[in-house]
Scaffold this active site. Structure first.
Site, short mmCIF file in Angstrom:
data_model
loop_
_atom_site.label_atom_id
_atom_site.label_comp_id
_atom_site.label_asym_id
_atom_site.label_seq_id
_atom_site.Cartn_x
_atom_site.Cartn_y
_atom_site.Cartn_z
N SER A 151 94.95 121.01 100.79
CA SER A 151 95.51 121.05 99.44
C SER A 151 94.45 121.31 98.37
CB SER A 151 96.23 119.73 99.13
OG SER A 151 97.35 119.56 99.97
N CYS A 173 104.73 116.59 99.14
CA CYS A 173 103.83 117.29 98.23
C CYS A 173 104.28 118.73 97.97
CB CYS A 173 102.39 117.22 98.75
SG CYS A 173 101.14 117.62 97.51
N LEU A 174 103.57 119.74 98.46
CA LEU A 174 104.01 121.11 98.25
C LEU A 174 105.37 121.34 98.89
CD1 LEU A 174 103.42 123.97 97.17
CD2 LEU A 174 102.34 124.48 99.37
N GLY A 209 98.52 119.33 91.53
CA GLY A 209 98.35 119.77 90.16
C GLY A 209 99.64 120.24 89.52
N TYR A 210 100.72 120.29 90.31
CA TYR A 210 102.03 120.73 89.83
C TYR A 210 103.06 119.64 90.09
CZ TYR A 210 100.03 125.42 89.53
OH TYR A 210 99.25 126.50 89.20
N HIS A 254 101.75 111.07 99.16
CA HIS A 254 101.45 111.22 100.60
C HIS A 254 101.69 109.92 101.36
CE1 HIS A 254 99.54 115.24 100.55
NE2 HIS A 254 99.29 114.92 99.29
N GLU A 265 101.71 109.61 104.46
CA GLU A 265 100.87 109.62 105.67
C GLU A 265 99.41 109.31 105.36
OE1 GLU A 265 99.52 113.18 103.78
OE2 GLU A 265 101.49 112.24 103.90
#
Length: 366
Positions: free
Chosen positions: A53, A255-256, A299-300, A339, A341
């Site tokens: 990431s 996340c993403l 960052g998003y 996260h 994990e």
């Protein structure tokens, strides 16, 4: 063990706003330009260095001493570092840990990662926090000018450069209780480990895998991994995730993966001023009111009020109210920005993998 220390070279960090920091070089020799970000994590620097990431970014550690337990390959989140460069206040030249297999300086050198130490990382962090994420360049000499390439730098093709090349299957030691397709958008290794530990056979597939291949594998669930870059850039993946959603398979995004799933449902994302990076981000679960301490690196964020009908915010960041989770009410899918994990911690939200397993078991019996 590092035996140097005498051959010290000056190095400089030049920010796009003209601010210059003078420090010392370690790791690989050379120059590096990238997006400056900071992480507040006090441990887990190996996980940070090997987290895909961080692709295209120059990472600043706010914790002042880094490298004290050396290099431990079993803690890596991927095969190699993905950062553009690495900045610390002080790096430990004599690490001590029973699992240590090397030191940070040599590790960075072997992987071609430029390092900078001896600067005021608190001052640098305050600049980024107040002015927002900005580009910078580490150079061996400074002539008083700001290189043009700094302002023009942007991260592109991040997922393309961090996803796997081919499928790989990971199986639990005992009985295979369920099968999961894990989309690798730049996945941290511990996502797969968390699933395997729960009796899942995990087929890791490249980011651009088509829905037809997923149907051939016939999984019980879909896992969408973390990854780097601007989520909205991945238009091809977003279109494919729309087709994946039509399968109505239990789906869990991190996340993403969380952002891409939201975009596939018609939501929007936005770039944050300086992002959330660290192991101490408080997130509130809407349904229970409970606050969890989470590990984050992004960052998003998904825009809260852009979610369509059938999608609800499930977690919010307790600091700024941004979206930290989404629950889809018309299909068996949910996602989180943080996260669960996390290595090396905190592990407060690891129960979300259990929720995913329970969701798969529920739909297997339908």
């Amino acid at each position: 063990m590092y035996k140097g220390g005498l051959d010290v070279h000056k190095a400089y960090l030049i920010l796009e706003n003209g601010t210059v920091f003078e420090g010392k070089s370690f790791g690989a020799e050379g120059e590096a330009v990238g997006e400056i970000v900071f992480t507040t994590a006090m441990t887990g620097y190996l996980e940070t260095l090997t987290d895909p990431s961080y692709y295209g970014q120059i990472v600043v550690q706010t914790f002042p001493l880094i490298g004290n337990y050396g290099v431990i390959p079993s803690d890596f989140e991927s095969d190699c570092p993905h950062v553009k460069a690495y900045i610390v206040r002080q790096w430990c030249q004599e690490p001590s840990n029973f699992r240590c297999e090397g030191d940070l300086d040599i590790f960075l050198r072997k992987n071609g990662i430029v390092g900078l130490y001896g600067i005021d990382t608190r001052h640098l962090t305050r600049i980024v926090r107040e002015h927002g994420v900005m580009n910078g360049k580490i150079v061996a000499s400074y002539d008083g000018t700001v290189p043009e390439e700094i302002k023009g730098y942007r991260i592109i093709d991040a997922v393309k450069n961090t996803t796997c090349d081919k499928e790989e299957v990971f199986s639990p030691e005992g009985e295979v209780k369920r099968r999961v397709v894990l989309y690798d958008f730049g996945a941290k290794a511990n996502i797969c480990r968390c699933l395997v530990k729960r009796g899942c056979e995990v087929t890791v597939v490249p980011a651009y895998t088509k829905v037809e291949r997923v149907k051939e594998i016939a999984p019980d669930g879909i896992m969408l991994s973390n990854g780097p870059g601007d989520p909205a850039e991945n238009t091809e993946i977003i279109e494919e995730l729309k087709k994946i959603a039509e399968l109505k398979l239990p789906t869990f995004g991190i996340c993403l993966g969380h952002q891409l799933l939201a975009l596939a449902h018609g939501a929007k994302t936005e770039k944050l001023k300086y992002g959330h990076r660290g192991a101490n981000q408080p997130c509130k679960e809407i349904a229970t009111g409970r606050v969890y301490i989470t590990s984050q690196n992004h960052g998003y964020a998904v825009v809260n009020d852009s979610l369509p009908a059938g999608a609800e915010v499930s977690f919010v960041n307790a600091n700024d109210g941004t979206c930290e989770g989404v629950c889809y009410t018309d299909e068996p899918a949910f996602s989180v920005q943080f996260h669960p994990e996390a290595c090396g911690g905190p592990l407060d939200t690891g129960f979300l993998f259990d929720r995913f397993v329970e969701l798969m078991d529920e739909y297997k019996n339908v």
